[in-house]
Structure formats: structure tokens, C-alpha cells
Design a protein around this motif. Structure first.
Motif, PDB file in Angstrom:
ATOM      1  N   LEU A   1      45.188 -50.754 -13.388  1.00 23.07           N
ATOM      2  CA  LEU A   1      44.117 -51.415 -14.120  1.00 23.07           C
ATOM      3  C   LEU A   1      42.772 -50.850 -13.653  1.00 23.07           C
ATOM      4  CD1 LEU A   1      43.478 -53.557 -16.239  1.00 23.07           C
ATOM      5  CD2 LEU A   1      43.366 -55.244 -14.414  1.00 23.07           C
ATOM      6  N   ASP A   2      42.471 -49.634 -14.100  1.00 26.33           N
ATOM      7  CA  ASP A   2      41.219 -48.994 -13.716  1.00 26.33           C
ATOM      8  C   ASP A   2      40.138 -49.310 -14.756  1.00 26.33           C
ATOM      9  OD1 ASP A   2      42.138 -47.566 -15.833  1.00 26.33           O
ATOM     10  OD2 ASP A   2      42.380 -45.663 -14.761  1.00 26.33           O
ATOM     11  N   GLU A   3      38.994 -48.643 -14.597  1.00 26.64           N
ATOM     12  CA  GLU A   3      37.862 -48.923 -15.474  1.00 26.64           C
ATOM     13  C   GLU A   3      38.145 -48.516 -16.913  1.00 26.64           C
ATOM     14  OE1 GLU A   3      34.269 -50.572 -16.334  1.00 26.64           O
ATOM     15  OE2 GLU A   3      35.325 -50.576 -14.390  1.00 26.64           O
ATOM     16  N   ALA A   4      38.827 -47.406 -17.109  1.00 23.80           N
ATOM     17  CA  ALA A   4      39.139 -46.960 -18.473  1.00 23.80           C
ATOM     18  C   ALA A   4      40.085 -47.950 -19.156  1.00 23.80           C
ATOM     19  CB  ALA A   4      39.764 -45.571 -18.439  1.00 23.80           C
ATOM     20  N   TYR A   5      41.058 -48.486 -18.393  1.00 24.60           N
ATOM     21  CA  TYR A   5      41.995 -49.450 -18.973  1.00 24.60           C
ATOM     22  C   TYR A   5      41.264 -50.751 -19.337  1.00 24.60           C
ATOM     23  CZ  TYR A   5      46.718 -51.325 -19.662  1.00 24.60           C
ATOM     24  OH  TYR A   5      47.876 -51.837 -20.217  1.00 24.60           O
ATOM     25  N   ARG A   6      40.355 -51.188 -18.454  1.00 26.82           N
ATOM     26  CA  ARG A   6      39.572 -52.381 -18.768  1.00 26.82           C
ATOM     27  C   ARG A   6      38.690 -52.177 -20.007  1.00 26.82           C
ATOM     28  NH1 ARG A   6      39.276 -56.383 -14.923  1.00 26.82           N
ATOM     29  NH2 ARG A   6      40.264 -55.933 -12.911  1.00 26.82           N
ATOM     30  N   SER A   7      38.096 -50.983 -20.132  1.00 25.50           N
ATOM     31  CA  SER A   7      37.272 -50.681 -21.303  1.00 25.50           C
ATOM     32  C   SER A   7      38.109 -50.732 -22.575  1.00 25.50           C
ATOM     33  CB  SER A   7      36.625 -49.306 -21.141  1.00 25.50           C
ATOM     34  OG  SER A   7      35.884 -48.971 -22.275  1.00 25.50           O
ATOM     35  N   PHE A   8      39.355 -50.278 -22.516  1.00 28.10           N
ATOM     36  CA  PHE A   8      40.239 -50.356 -23.678  1.00 28.10           C
ATOM     37  C   PHE A   8      40.467 -51.808 -24.095  1.00 28.10           C
ATOM     38  CE2 PHE A   8      44.652 -51.287 -24.880  1.00 28.10           C
ATOM     39  CZ  PHE A   8      44.679 -50.695 -26.132  1.00 28.10           C
ATOM     40  N   HIS A   9      40.697 -52.669 -23.121  1.00 31.81           N
ATOM     41  CA  HIS A   9      40.899 -54.077 -23.436  1.00 31.81           C
ATOM     42  C   HIS A   9      39.631 -54.711 -24.032  1.00 31.81           C
ATOM     43  CE1 HIS A   9      44.506 -53.705 -20.816  1.00 31.81           C
ATOM     44  NE2 HIS A   9      44.968 -54.697 -21.601  1.00 31.81           N
ATOM     45  N   GLN A  10      38.459 -54.319 -23.542  1.00 34.35           N
ATOM     46  CA  GLN A  10      37.209 -54.846 -24.104  1.00 34.35           C
ATOM     47  C   GLN A  10      37.041 -54.417 -25.565  1.00 34.35           C
ATOM     48  OE1 GLN A  10      35.147 -56.953 -22.795  1.00 34.35           O
ATOM     49  NE2 GLN A  10      36.025 -57.069 -20.735  1.00 34.35           N
TER      50      GLN A  10
ATOM     51  N   ALA B   1      47.931 -60.341 -16.538  1.00 31.44           N
ATOM     52  CA  ALA B   1      47.313 -60.460 -17.870  1.00 31.44           C
ATOM     53  C   ALA B   1      45.800 -60.616 -17.715  1.00 31.44           C
ATOM     54  CB  ALA B   1      47.873 -61.636 -18.647  1.00 31.44           C
ATOM     55  N   LEU B   2      45.096 -60.196 -18.740  1.00 29.77           N
ATOM     56  CA  LEU B   2      43.642 -60.351 -18.797  1.00 29.77           C
ATOM     57  C   LEU B   2      43.303 -61.391 -19.874  1.00 29.77           C
ATOM     58  CD1 LEU B   2      42.309 -56.676 -18.611  1.00 29.77           C
ATOM     59  CD2 LEU B   2      42.301 -58.385 -16.803  1.00 29.77           C
ATOM     60  N   ALA B   3      42.483 -62.364 -19.522  1.00 29.32           N
ATOM     61  CA  ALA B   3      41.987 -63.357 -20.481  1.00 29.32           C
ATOM     62  C   ALA B   3      40.586 -62.935 -20.912  1.00 29.32           C
ATOM     63  CB  ALA B   3      41.968 -64.746 -19.862  1.00 29.32           C
ATOM     64  N   LEU B   4      40.468 -62.422 -22.151  1.00 31.21           N
ATOM     65  CA  LEU B   4      39.209 -61.867 -22.649  1.00 31.21           C
ATOM     66  C   LEU B   4      38.641 -62.782 -23.741  1.00 31.21           C
ATOM     67  CD1 LEU B   4      40.401 -58.173 -22.994  1.00 31.21           C
ATOM     68  CD2 LEU B   4      39.122 -59.171 -21.106  1.00 31.21           C
ATOM     69  N   PRO B   5      37.426 -63.285 -23.580  1.00 28.86           N
ATOM     70  CA  PRO B   5      36.825 -64.122 -24.628  1.00 28.86           C
ATOM     71  C   PRO B   5      36.506 -63.277 -25.868  1.00 28.86           C
ATOM     72  CG  PRO B   5      35.213 -63.695 -22.922  1.00 28.86           C
ATOM     73  CD  PRO B   5      36.509 -63.102 -22.420  1.00 28.86           C
ATOM     74  N   LEU B   6      36.718 -63.870 -27.039  1.00 29.06           N
ATOM     75  CA  LEU B   6      36.393 -63.210 -28.306  1.00 29.06           C
ATOM     76  C   LEU B   6      34.996 -63.658 -28.723  1.00 29.06           C
ATOM     77  CD1 LEU B   6      39.793 -63.711 -30.162  1.00 29.06           C
ATOM     78  CD2 LEU B   6      39.000 -61.701 -28.905  1.00 29.06           C
ATOM     79  N   PRO B   7      34.018 -62.762 -28.657  1.00 34.32           N
ATOM     80  CA  PRO B   7      32.628 -63.186 -28.929  1.00 34.32           C
ATOM     81  C   PRO B   7      32.445 -63.592 -30.392  1.00 34.32           C
ATOM     82  CG  PRO B   7      32.751 -60.803 -28.725  1.00 34.32           C
ATOM     83  CD  PRO B   7      34.102 -61.318 -28.341  1.00 34.32           C
ATOM     84  N   SER B   8      31.609 -64.611 -30.581  1.00 35.09           N
ATOM     85  CA  SER B   8      31.270 -65.076 -31.932  1.00 35.09           C
ATOM     86  C   SER B   8      29.908 -64.524 -32.318  1.00 35.09           C
ATOM     87  CB  SER B   8      31.268 -66.601 -31.988  1.00 35.09           C
ATOM     88  OG  SER B   8      30.302 -67.126 -31.086  1.00 35.09           O
ATOM     89  N   ALA B   9      29.487 -64.853 -33.549  1.00 31.97           N
ATOM     90  CA  ALA B   9      28.219 -64.325 -34.039  1.00 31.97           C
ATOM     91  C   ALA B   9      27.042 -64.922 -33.287  1.00 31.97           C
ATOM     92  CB  ALA B   9      28.075 -64.599 -35.533  1.00 31.97           C
TER      93      ALA B   9
END
Length: 582
Positions: free
Chosen positions: A42-51, A15-23
Motif C-alpha cells: 500500500l504505497d503512495e501510488a496505490y493510495r492515489s489509485f484508490h482516491q 481495507a480503505l474507508a474512503l469518503p465519497l465527496p459531495s457537491a
């Protein structure tokens, strides 16, 4: 957490733990825990999708939070508005009891035939009765407006002859309109159908529109017309006044909105008159429109559909108090106008005529309220002073340039040119820099007084004030002015024409000894009067015997300077810096 994924439901182990940016980007809104498919690397394109997924969720969360915050702000404002409306309603109700106890005895005193009042006492009581009635009108307007905002107002519809009622209300204003030099045109033919409206609400609508037209019209006419067609009836109040700029039209019916810098007969008012017209027209089922052009005039049109005019009338007689609003509005409008036949007020000699050296001083009074002008005139003439009155700052400026008075007593809130602008122009002109100005204002608080004193006012007095305090401050202002403008002979000038700047005194043929070898002799200032507490008298034979010494304080530097003198020595003139006041 068991989470199957992929076409064969393989268990997710990464799993990837991605912070949700605030204002503000200081603290994230949260963390998105996103599983990684076991069937894809889990390549660069897959990581970009998660971002991108995390950013979209963050935007959705921020939108939801902003919506919730906006909803809470609206609820808080609505609650604040409700509390304010309740406060206005409660205060207005509380004002009615003391106003009743004020108006009742005043009315009894005016109508008592067994113990009639003396002329001076009757004039005082009439002034109190007129202004208490005006205060009651303001209280009623606030109470009506607060009821409309709270949704508690209702329309007590009655079948009335609307044409006759409108013509009658317009006729009440005829004397005031003609006194202002305007023409009142009334065109109210009978309507083809009966109309059911609340006569009290209709009276307030017509009264406010006519008062507004009279206040902002100086040349021409005011026209009141009532007509109808198959769909609606229309009340039109048109004038040839100053007009309204296009940028101010959308805000014209907002509460407390006032057009800044507009020329008017009086600066008095609460700013709820047109807002009240708009709300009352909507309460009757109609609407109000406005069309205006600067310098041409303004036309207000109140429309009432026949569907609203054919409401079921309520039983019972018409509400008492009909016509009171119109009469009170006319009384107030009469105060804006100054008829040429109005004579001077009878002096109020409560403390006896003045017999001191200030008797005969001339005071210029600038105030747009007729009752206030009359009251202050009686008060000041009772001290032996002469009073000239004007209604705005522009007239005051013209009078000062024509014949400078000993003191200017001015209000702050006035039409055309207010008191602070008048003060700025007086202090910017070298010929009137030394003219004493006492400012009267209803604006209480330290900021208002600081502003007035910073602009150069000699004194600042807040309404309401005590008569004795006003007289004392005026007396002190005149005495200071005469003291610093006193000529070398010690006597007041025989003529009222101020010679600004004053010429230098002639120099003696031989230089007299100084009282103190270390003292300097500052020369008199050129281009403006020398402000000095005292000065020696010069004759052809040389300086005369000086007066006793007096310490003087320089306001600019807060220094005190003493000059000692003896019968064999001469006192020299001490001058302050150009910006200092003695």
C-alpha cells in the motif's frame, strides 16, 4: 466479509474507508470500502489509485442524483401544468353560465320592439353587451388553449371551400382596416383540390393573425393570400407594421409572451393569440412560420400539407358559432380606433349637474379602451366638467403642454407611453409638477398602488370602481389643486394659462408686526408655485384684512402649523420645503 484477491486468491485482510465527496462538501455521499490487494504494498501510488476511484464513483453518484432530481422537477412541473390547465378549463366552463345570463337579457333588451330603450339606456346596454361578448371571447380562447395543452382538443374536419372561407373572414376586417387608414388586399384564388379542415379552428387562425396585423400596423397595407403547390397549401398574412426584433422571434409563439416596449394600437391582450395559432395549426396537421424586419413589416405563413388536408371528413353539419370569433375580434379592433366623426358622448347625469364652484373644470382622460373612454366621459360630463380624451400617454403629454387641464385621469396599461411613464415625465417637468393626476388601473394589490403613489400620483383607483367613488375622488383632486394654486385675491384666474412659477407679491412699504415674536417668516419659493393654504391680499395701501386661520399639515414632515390672527394683525404666508406637498 471473505474477499479473495490476487493471482492466488489470497484473503484480503486490509481495507480503505474512503469518503465519497459531495457537491457541497459538507456531508459526504457515502463511504467507499475498498479492499487492499494482499499481493501489493500500500504505497503512495496505490493510495492515489484508490482516491481516483472514489472520485469517479462520487461523480457518477452525483450525476445519477441530479438526473433523478431533474426528473422529479419535470414531473412536478408537469403536474402543476396539468392542474393549472384543469383549473383554466373548469373556470372557463364556470364563466359560461353567468355570461349566458348576462348576454341573454342584454340582447333581449336591445332587440325588444315592444319596450324600446331610451337612447342613453341603449348606449349603456350596448356597452355592457360588447364587453360581455369580449369576455366570452377571452373565455373561449382560454378554454381552447387549455384543451390544446391537455391534449383533449380535436379537429372536426369538414370539406370546405377554403378560399371562399378565407376571403370571407378577411372581408369581415375590411371596415376596421379602412377605418385605421390602411389598405386590405385579399388574394384567395380557388384551390386545385378539396380541403378538409376544421372551419372553427381555421377561423381562429385567420382572426388572430389579422387582429395582430391590425394592432401593430399604422401605415401601409395588410395582405391576405392563399396559394398552393404540389406539396402544401399556404396562408400568408403580411403587414407593413412595426416589425419584430430578431431576438424576439424564437419566443413569439410561446404562451403569454409579449414583446416589451412594442408600439401598438392597444395594450390590451392576454399574450396567447399567436401561441393559439401555433397550436391550432399543429392540430390541423400543419405549421406556422414568421419572418419579420423591424420597421418594414411581418409575414406569418401557415402551411398545411395536402396529406393533412385530405383527411376523412366527419359527418354532420358544421359546428354552430362559425363567424362569431371574427365578429368579436372586429368589435374589439373597432375599440382601438378613434374615428374623427365620433361625437361627444351624452352626459350621464345620474346625480344631476354640478352647481358648485368646480363646475366647468377641465379633465384630460387618457385610456386606450374606447368603451372606457365613452363611459368615463359620460360620467364626468354629467357633473358639469369638460372632458378631453386621448388614447395613449404620448398624446396626453402633448395635450397637457398645449393646454394644461385641471386634472389628468389616466390608465396605466397604454401603448406608446404608459401611465407610469406619463406620471414620471409630468413630475420631472417644473411646469407640470403641481398638476393633479388620478391613476386608474386594473393592477390590484398594494405594490401597484405604492408604485403609483411613489411616482407622484395624487390618487390611485383600482378597476372595477364605483362611479360615485370616482366622482368623489376627482372632485377632491380638483378642489385641492384649485386651493393650492389659488391667487392672492381669493378668486380663480380668469385665464386657463398657468403661470409657473408665480411672481412674488409686492412688499408693503412698512414692515407689519408679526403675530408671534418667536415665529419666523419663511420667504416664498422661487422657480415653482408657492403651495399655501391661504395668503394675505396686498394692495397699494398695504395688506388687507386676512382670512380666518387654518392649520395645514406638511406631508414631508407631518408637522402642523397654526397662525393666529386678529383684525389688527397680519398673517404671513407659510411655505413648505421644495419637496413637500400641502
Amino acid at each position: 466479509m471473505t474477499l479473495p484477491a490476487g493471482p492466488w486468491d489470497d484473503p484480503v485482510r486490509t481495507a480503505l474507508a474512503l469518503p465519497l465527496p459531495s457537491a457541497d462538501e459538507d456531508q459526504p455521499l457515502g463511504v467507499l470500502l475498498a479492499g487492499v490487494s494482499p499481493s501489493r504494498g500500500l504505497d503512495e501510488a496505490y493510495r492515489s489509485f484508490h482516491q481516483l476511484l472514489a472520485q469517479q464513483i462520487s461523480v457518477a453518484l452525483r450525476n445519477a442524483q441530479e438526473y433523478e432530481e431533474e426528473r422529479r422537477r419535470i414531473e412536478a412541473l408537469a403536474e402543476l401544468d396539468r392542474v393549472k390547465t384543469d383549473f383554466f378549463a373548469n373556470v372557463s366552463h364556470e364563466f359560461r353560465t353567468p355570461l349566458t345570463l348576462i348576454l341573454g337579457p342584454l340582447s333581449d333588451a336591445l332587440t325588444d320592439a315592444t319596450a324600446p330603450l331610451a337612447p342613453l339606456q341603449r348606449e349603456r346596454v350596448e356597452t355592457g353587451w360588447r364587453n360581455a361578448t369580449r369576455l366570452l371571447t377571452l373565455v373561449n380562447s382560454l378554454l381552447t388553449f387549455s384543451s390544446l395543452e391537455a391534449g383533449r382538443a380535436r379537429s372536426d374536419a369538414r370539406v370546405v371551400d377554403l378560399a371562399a372561407l378565407t376571403a370571407e373572414l378577411a372581408g369581415v376586417f375590411r371596415a376596421a382596416v379602412e377605418r385605421a387608414g390602411l389598405t386590405l388586399e385579399v388574394s384567395c384564388p380557388p384551390l386545385p383540390r378539396p380541403v378538409a379542415v376544421d372551419p372553427v379552428n381555421w377561423e381562429r387562425i385567420v382572426t388572430n393573425l389579422l387582429s395582430n396585423a391590425l394592432k401593430y400596423t399604422f401605415i401601409g397595407r395588410i395582405r391576405v393570400a392563399l396559394d398552393a403547390d404540389d406539396e402544401e397549401l399556404r396562408l400568408t398574412v403580411a403587414d407593413t407594421g412595426i416589425g419584430i426584433a430578431e431576438r424576439d422571434l424564437p419566443k413569439l409563439f410561446e404562451r403569454f409572451h409579449r414583446v416589451r416596449g412594442a408600439r401598438s394600437r392597444s395594450h390590451e391582450g392576454t399574450g396567447i393569440g399567436l401561441a393559439l395559432v401555433h397550436e391550432l395549426a399543429r392540430l390541423e396537421g400543419g405549421d406556422v412560420r414568421v419572418a419579420s424586419q423591424v420597421g418594414v413589416g411581418t409575414t406569418f405563413t401557415v402551411t398545411l400539407p395536402w396529406s393533412a388536408a385530405r383527411r376523412t371528413p366527419m359527418a354532420g353539419p358544421v359546428t354552430d358559432g362559425r363567424g362569431d370569433a371574427a365578429r368579436a375580434a372586429v368589435e374589439e379592433a373597432m375599440g382601438w380606433l378613434t374615428a374623427p366623426e365620433d361625437g361627444p358622448a351624452e352626459p350621464d347625469r345620474r346625480s344631476g349637474p354640478s352647481t358648485d364652484e368646480l363646475a366647468g373644470a377641465e379633465i384630460l382622460l387618457a385610456d386606450d379602451n374606447a368603451d372606457m373612454r365613452a363611459y368615463l366621459t359620460r360620467l364626468l360630463t354629467g357633473q358639469g366638467w369638460r372632458v378631453r380624451t386621448v388614447t395613449d400617454g404620448r398624446q396626453a403629454l402633448d395635450e397637457i403642454h398645449r393646454d394644461p387641464p385641471d386634472l389628468v385621469l389616466t390608465d396605466v396599461m397604454m401603448p406608446v407611453l404608459d401611465g407610469f411613464d406619463l406620471l414620471r415625465r409630468l413630475r420631472a417637468d417644473p411646469a407640470t409638477q403641481a398638476l393633479p393626476v388620478l391613476v386608474l388601473s386594473a393592477r390590484a394589490g398594494g405594490e401597484a398602488s405604492v408604485e403609483g403613489l411613489t411616482l407622484g400620483a395624487d390618487d390611485y383607483l383600482v378597476k372595477p370602481f364605483a362611479a360615485a367613488e370616482l366622482i368623489a375622488r376627482v372632485r377632491a383632486g380638483i378642489r385641492r389643486a384649485r386651493h393650492r394654486l389659488r391667487p392672492t385675491g381669493g378668486q380663480r384666474p380668469a385665464t386657463r394659462q398657468r403661470s409657473l412659477p408665480s411672481p412674488d407679491p409686492p412688499r408693503p412699504t412698512s414692515r407689519p408686526r408679526r403675530p408671534n415674536p418667536s415665529a419666523t417668516r419663511p420667504g416664498p419659493q422661487r422657480g415653482r408655485p408657492t403651495r399655501t393654504g391661504w395668503a394675505p391680499s396686498w394692495t397699494a395701501a398695504g395688506p388687507t384684512r386676512p382670512r380666518p386661520p387654518r392649520p395645514r399639515r406638511c406631508v414631508a414632515t407631518s408637522d402642523r402649523r397654526w397662525v393666529t390672527s386678529t383684525p389688527t394683525r397680519t398673517c404671513w404666508r407659510i411655505s413648505c420645503s421644495p419637496r413637500a406637498r400641502p
